[in-house]
Write a protein that holds these residues in place. Structure first.
Motif, mmCIF file in Angstrom:
data_model
loop_
_atom_site.group_PDB
_atom_site.id
_atom_site.type_symbol
_atom_site.label_atom_id
_atom_site.label_comp_id
_atom_site.label_asym_id
_atom_site.label_seq_id
_atom_site.Cartn_x
_atom_site.Cartn_y
_atom_site.Cartn_z
ATOM 1 N N LYS A 166 0.818 -1.212 0.000
ATOM 2 C CA LYS A 166 0.000 0.000 0.000
ATOM 3 C C LYS A 166 0.853 1.264 0.000
ATOM 4 O O LYS A 166 0.328 2.368 -0.153
ATOM 5 C CB LYS A 166 -0.910 0.016 1.230
ATOM 6 N N GLY A 167 2.183 1.091 0.214
ATOM 7 C CA GLY A 167 3.065 2.265 0.222
ATOM 8 C C GLY A 167 3.038 3.000 1.528
ATOM 9 O O GLY A 167 3.379 4.183 1.574
ATOM 10 N N ASN A 168 2.618 2.324 2.608
ATOM 11 C CA ASN A 168 2.521 2.989 3.909
ATOM 12 C C ASN A 168 3.828 2.935 4.692
ATOM 13 O O ASN A 168 3.881 3.312 5.855
ATOM 14 C CB ASN A 168 1.412 2.332 4.756
ATOM 15 N N PHE A 169 4.887 2.421 4.074
ATOM 16 C CA PHE A 169 6.155 2.284 4.792
ATOM 17 C C PHE A 169 7.111 3.390 4.369
ATOM 18 O O PHE A 169 7.279 3.687 3.192
ATOM 19 C CB PHE A 169 6.782 0.937 4.488
ATOM 20 N N THR A 170 7.736 3.997 5.349
ATOM 21 C CA THR A 170 8.781 4.998 5.093
ATOM 22 C C THR A 170 9.975 4.689 5.985
ATOM 23 O O THR A 170 9.851 4.046 7.026
ATOM 24 C CB THR A 170 8.281 6.423 5.401
ATOM 25 N N SER A 171 11.123 5.158 5.569
ATOM 26 C CA SER A 171 12.339 4.931 6.357
ATOM 27 C C SER A 171 12.212 5.614 7.702
ATOM 28 O O SER A 171 11.696 6.739 7.807
ATOM 29 C CB SER A 171 13.568 5.475 5.619
ATOM 30 N N SER A 172 12.693 4.960 8.744
ATOM 31 C CA SER A 172 12.606 5.520 10.087
ATOM 32 C C SER A 172 13.620 6.645 10.254
ATOM 33 O O SER A 172 14.648 6.698 9.581
ATOM 34 C CB SER A 172 12.862 4.436 11.134
ATOM 35 N N LEU A 173 13.334 7.541 11.205
ATOM 36 C CA LEU A 173 14.239 8.650 11.496
ATOM 37 C C LEU A 173 15.552 8.124 12.067
ATOM 38 O O LEU A 173 16.623 8.646 11.767
ATOM 39 C CB LEU A 173 13.569 9.610 12.485
ATOM 40 N N ARG A 174 15.441 7.059 12.869
ATOM 41 C CA ARG A 174 16.650 6.470 13.451
ATOM 42 C C ARG A 174 17.568 5.940 12.360
ATOM 43 O O ARG A 174 18.791 6.125 12.406
ATOM 44 C CB ARG A 174 16.266 5.345 14.406
ATOM 45 N N GLU A 175 17.007 5.279 11.365
ATOM 46 C CA GLU A 175 17.797 4.759 10.255
ATOM 47 C C GLU A 175 18.523 5.884 9.543
ATOM 48 O O GLU A 175 19.705 5.768 9.197
ATOM 49 C CB GLU A 175 16.885 4.014 9.280
ATOM 50 N N LEU A 176 17.835 7.011 9.330
ATOM 51 C CA LEU A 176 18.426 8.143 8.636
ATOM 52 C C LEU A 176 19.589 8.728 9.432
ATOM 53 O O LEU A 176 20.655 9.022 8.879
ATOM 54 C CB LEU A 176 17.351 9.217 8.398
ATOM 55 N N TRP A 177 19.410 8.858 10.751
ATOM 56 C CA TRP A 177 20.453 9.437 11.589
ATOM 57 C C TRP A 177 21.662 8.497 11.707
ATOM 58 O O TRP A 177 22.808 8.955 11.759
ATOM 59 C CB TRP A 177 19.909 9.776 12.978
ATOM 60 N N VAL A 178 21.413 7.208 11.756
ATOM 61 C CA VAL A 178 22.524 6.252 11.795
ATOM 62 C C VAL A 178 23.354 6.370 10.518
ATOM 63 O O VAL A 178 24.589 6.388 10.549
ATOM 64 C CB VAL A 178 22.003 4.814 11.980
ATOM 65 N N ARG A 179 22.653 6.466 9.381
ATOM 66 C CA ARG A 179 23.359 6.573 8.108
ATOM 67 C C ARG A 179 24.186 7.855 8.050
ATOM 68 O O ARG A 179 25.333 7.861 7.617
ATOM 69 C CB ARG A 179 22.346 6.527 6.965
ATOM 70 N N LYS A 180 23.609 8.958 8.518
ATOM 71 C CA LYS A 180 24.349 10.223 8.530
ATOM 72 C C LYS A 180 25.536 10.155 9.497
ATOM 73 O O LYS A 180 26.624 10.674 9.204
ATOM 74 C CB LYS A 180 23.415 11.364 8.931
ATOM 75 N N GLY A 181 25.336 9.517 10.642
ATOM 76 C CA GLY A 181 26.421 9.389 11.614
ATOM 77 C C GLY A 181 27.585 8.600 11.064
ATOM 78 O O GLY A 181 28.762 8.933 11.306
ATOM 79 N N LEU A 182 27.284 7.560 10.295
ATOM 80 C CA LEU A 182 28.345 6.758 9.697
ATOM 81 C C LEU A 182 29.124 7.548 8.650
ATOM 82 O O LEU A 182 30.337 7.419 8.529
ATOM 83 C CB LEU A 182 27.757 5.492 9.076
ATOM 84 N N VAL A 183 28.421 8.398 7.884
ATOM 85 C CA VAL A 183 29.099 9.254 6.904
ATOM 86 C C VAL A 183 30.032 10.227 7.621
ATOM 87 O O VAL A 183 31.184 10.439 7.212
ATOM 88 C CB VAL A 183 28.078 10.016 6.045
ATOM 89 N N VAL A 184 29.564 10.824 8.708
ATOM 90 C CA VAL A 184 30.397 11.747 9.496
ATOM 91 C C VAL A 184 31.626 11.015 10.026
ATOM 92 O O VAL A 184 32.754 11.526 9.979
ATOM 93 C CB VAL A 184 29.578 12.355 10.660
ATOM 94 N N PHE A 185 31.438 9.807 10.523
ATOM 95 C CA PHE A 185 32.535 9.039 11.094
ATOM 96 C C PHE A 185 33.618 8.764 10.054
ATOM 97 O O PHE A 185 34.801 8.992 10.297
ATOM 98 C CB PHE A 185 31.991 7.720 11.659
ATOM 99 N N GLN A 186 33.225 8.280 8.879
ATOM 100 C CA GLN A 186 34.221 7.926 7.889
ATOM 101 C C GLN A 186 34.935 9.148 7.326
ATOM 102 O O GLN A 186 36.140 9.101 7.062
ATOM 103 C CB GLN A 186 33.622 7.074 6.767
#
Length: 810
Positions: free
Chosen positions: A431-451
């Protein structure tokens, strides 16, 4: 009409679902592999980014681990390693305690006699402390690295002998042992050589008593032949007040090392009066990595670089793994509809987990194979840079470790799509009711900052190491090392020194020449035997000392601050001393020229003061120094050449050496090459840091490129609508680049303080160093930002130029 079996077959072919029973496991596995390769083809950009990034990270980590393991193994190949101790001399001086690897040459035999816990004691004079000597067969001569060693050497260091008895090989005073390589070089064989004669320095003859196997590469000071230590005792000045040998002991089983150290601490005081030297020990295998001492306490050494590059390996592997995980999780969210359809028509959670983990692990192992190939191809170059003899498959445990590490990386990276996505309800996804979680987004950004933080720290390290090495190269050392050669005298050339020097100075292309004990950077001695009026009776100050001849000051380009240098016009110069400005300061003399001092018990006059010069590495502060006039004790010749036609001049000098010393092997060294060798560790660190920083940036940018492409793909409908409504290309580029720019700016803020701390600590190991400039940090940050803009901008420009109709009609 379509049969039921055909419908099932269609479902299987379309969805990858295979009924699980014992007859279909093989079919399911093959079909899952087919789907995995189809997905690799479909998402080929992500696949290539993951492959290049992970294989690069693994290859770097493997190379560093090979180097680290080789460093760890140095001098550790002896069966009784824990009982083999190197006896150290702690010289208590006014400036603090100086720890030396050298002790009196008569110490070993005395320790064996006076301490029952000592099973064996050996005195040696290793190759690094003396020049190469010439050995020959009578018809051919060779320059080779030697070792003087006492009789029990092979009991402590049991290197295997190819021929001869290790217990008796060093018992004869006229015995010599050759390595297999040296034996082949001299006699073209290793068999039947026992008893054959070998000439040494064209004047003495020794008899071969053994052939030892070539030393393994993890011996810190290799040598080509061994002579009895009795030769050293006879040829050189050896007594309790002369620290010119290395002493090793092997304690009996069960002996307490701490108690032994306490017993021997004041042992030299029982042999000689007024000594300030106390003894201690260090495990022989620890000396290579833990060779630095501060005020008598062990304080680092090569271990610092081992730790540093171990961290670099970990961080580069982390950067590569972060890329892999980031792109795997980001791309997995684009496959949610696939997951929903599969689950809606009956796919089990187990089959989905197997597929996603299989994809991740397969990419990891393909990367592992590529990394192994890359290491195999790069290893010769890496060995050249590090001066090692590393081989890839020498230790299969390392390969096994990285194989397990690769498997763990693949499982970790695939765990998100495998476990997280496979657990969703299919209706919500379809139905398209799923979106990426905010936690997932912040983890991904944190990993980019780390590297990116790690990459910026490495960039800053490259800048600081480069600037410090340039500072060392360009710093005025107080002498002119350009176009200066030196070589050591032996045989008739040494006996006819005056005639040789006269003919040398007359050669075309030779500006000046002189005799000396070694040169400025190596092969000189130290002494505390200097007394002067007004000296504190409790002061114990060490002076560097060197015997020189007329013309040495001029040949080396040293500058006189006061007085004069030695001259043939002044016969009284034999009792004259030349000191440096640091010595003047230590002695507290306001007008030193003409002052009388006592040197080694003799009354001498100061005839000149030279300006300070760096005879040690700039890691050490300037020390007091003196020259004394003893041409007969000088073991080397230094000569300044004209800058033009140096090859021809060197050839003339070599011809003169052969004429004056038949059978010799001339070995001239340029002093600027010796200077470079003093800083070879830092130079290698600089070269390696440049390569590893470049690879870290490459891997980080690959990840950023993948994430930027993914972000642009997800926002294409938004971008298309903005373009239809009049949005400019520049605005769209800014829109896509802004988020990544913020992440890199955060990484800069995190990395620069860490980089400052690391750089400051490294520079503190130098007595003379650069000051950290603000622009180092600006360049490091701006370089990382520019690379990020270039990486993200390429995808942003591509998205901005896309036709909006193409996406709006979907």
């Amino acid at each position: 009409m379509i049969s039921e079996s055909a419908m099932v077959a269609g479902l299987i072919a379309g969805t990858g679902i295979v009924p699980i029973d014992s007859t279909n496991i093989s079919l399911m596995f093959r079909h899952s592999l087919l789907l995995i390769f189809r997905n690799f083809k479909k998402f080929r950009t992500t696949f290539l980014i993951n492959l290049i990034g992970l294989s690069s990270g693994l290859a770097c980590a493997m190379l560093i681990c090979l180097w680290v393991m080789d460093e760890w193994r140095m001098d550790k190949n002896f069966p009784h390693d824990a009982r083999i101790l190197h006896v150290l001399g702690n010289h208590h001086q006014t400036a603090g305690i100086k720890t030396s690897l050298h002790t009196p040459g008569v110490l070993a035999e005395a320790l064996k006699q006076d301490f029952p816990e000592v099973e064996y004691a050996v005195a040696t004079r290793p190759p690094g402390t003396m020049p190469k000597f010439t050995i020959g067969t009578g018809t051919e001569s060779f320059k080779a690295r030697h070792l003087f060693a006492s009789q029990d050497y092979f009991r402590i260091f049991p290197f295997p002998l190819a021929d001869g008895n290790p217990e008796k090989a060093l018992s004869g005073k006229e015995s010599i042992l050759l390595s297999e390589s040296m034996a082949r070089k001299m006699f073209h064989t290793t068999e039947g050589l026992i008893g054959k004669p070998v000439t040494w320095q064209q004047k003495r003859q020794f008899t071969i008593s053994g052939i030892f196997r070539d030393l393994p590469p993890n011996v810190s000071e290799p040598y080509d032949y061994i002579l009895s230590y009795d030769i050293f005792l006879k040829e050189f000045n050896v007594h309790w007040d002369n620290h010119n040998a290395m002493t090793f002991v092997m304690l009996k089983p069960g002996a307490d090392v701490g108690a032994f150290n306490k017993k021997i601490a004041d042992y030299i005081n029982t042999k000689i009066d007024f000594t300030s030297v106390k003894l201690s020990t260090q495990r022989h295998s620890e000396n290579y990595l833990y060779g630095n001492f501060t005020n008598g306490v062990q304080d680092g050494g090569r271990i610092e670089y081992v730790r540093l590059f171990s961290l670099v390996a970990i961080f580069i592997l982390l950067i590569a793994s972060i890329n892999f995980m980031n792109l795997s999780t980001a791309r997995a969210s684009r496959r949610m509809k696939e997951v929903g359809v599969k689950k809606a028509i009956g796919a089990g959670k187990g089959s989905l987990i197997f597929q996603y983990l299989g994809e991740s692990v397969l990419i990891s192992f393909i990367s592992f194979i590529v990394a192994l190939a890359a290491v195999y191809l790069l290893l010769p170059f890496f060995n050249t840079v590090t001066a090692k003899q590393l081989t890839l498959f020498a230790d299969m445990r390392l390969i096994g470790f990285f194989a397990v590490l690769t498997l763990a990386t693949g499982l970790l990276a695939g765990s998100y799509p495998a476990l997280y996505l496979s657990g969703f309800r299919p209706v919500a996804i379809l139905k398209g009711n799923f979106t990426s979680s905010l936690r997932e987004l912040w983890v991904r950004k944190g990993l980019v900052v780390f590297q990116f933080s790690i990459s910026i720290v490495l960039i800053l390290a490259v800048i600081v190491v480069f600037m410090q090495l340039r500072y060392v190269q360009n710093k005025n050392m107080g002498y002119d090392r350009e176009n200066v050669v030196y070589f050591f005298k032996e045989g008739p050339m040494k006996e006819e020194s005056r005639l040789f020097m006269q003919r040398l100075r007359e050669l075309p292309g030779v500006v000046n020449a002189s005799n000396a004990t070694g040169n400025v950077t190596t092969h000189w001695g130290t002494t505390t035997g200097v007394e002067w009026p007004g000296k504190d009776k409790d002061a114990n100050i060490e002076f560097g000392c060197q015997s020189i001849d007329v013309g040495f000051i001029e040949t080396m380009g040293l500058q006189m601050a006061q007085g004069r240098s030695y001259s043939a016009d002044f016969p009284s110069d034999s009792s004259g001393l030349i000191i440096n400005e640091a010595a003047v300061a230590v002695m507290g003399l306001s007008d030193p020229v003409g002052k009388e001092v006592t040197f080694w018990g003799d009354k001498c006059k100061i005839i000149g003061v030279v300006k300070n010069f760096h005879f040690k590495s700039v890691h050490k502060a300037m020390s007091p120094w003196l020259y004394y006039f003893r041409p007969d004790q000088a073991s080397a010749v230094v000569a300044r050449l004209r800058p033009e036609n140096t090859k021809e001049t060197v050839a003339r000098i070599e011809s003169l050496i052969r004429e004056m010393n038949p059978g010799s092997v001339p070995e001239l060294k340029f002093m600027d090459e010796d200077f470079q060798a003093v800083y070879q560790t830092e130079s290698r660190v600089g070269v390696l840091s440049r390569y590893f920083a470049g690879i870290a940036i490459l891997i980080s940018c690959l990840g950023l490129f993948g994430l930027a492409a993914f972000s642009a793909e997800r926002r294409m409908k938004e971008i298309s609508i903005r373009k239809v409504l009049g949005g400019s290309g520049a605005h769209i580029i800014y829109l896509l680049s802004a988020d990544f720019t913020k992440l890199v700016l955060v990484a800069i803020c995190v990395a620069l303080p860490i980089g400052y701390w690391i750089a400051s600590n490294w520079l503190d190991t130098f007595a003379y160093r650069i000051e950290l400039q603000w622009w180092y940090f600006v360049v490091a940050g701006m370089f990382a930002l520019a690379i990020a803009w270039l990486t993200v901008g390429s995808q942003a420009v591509k998205a901005a130029r896309t036709n909006p109709v193409r996406h709006l009609k979907d």
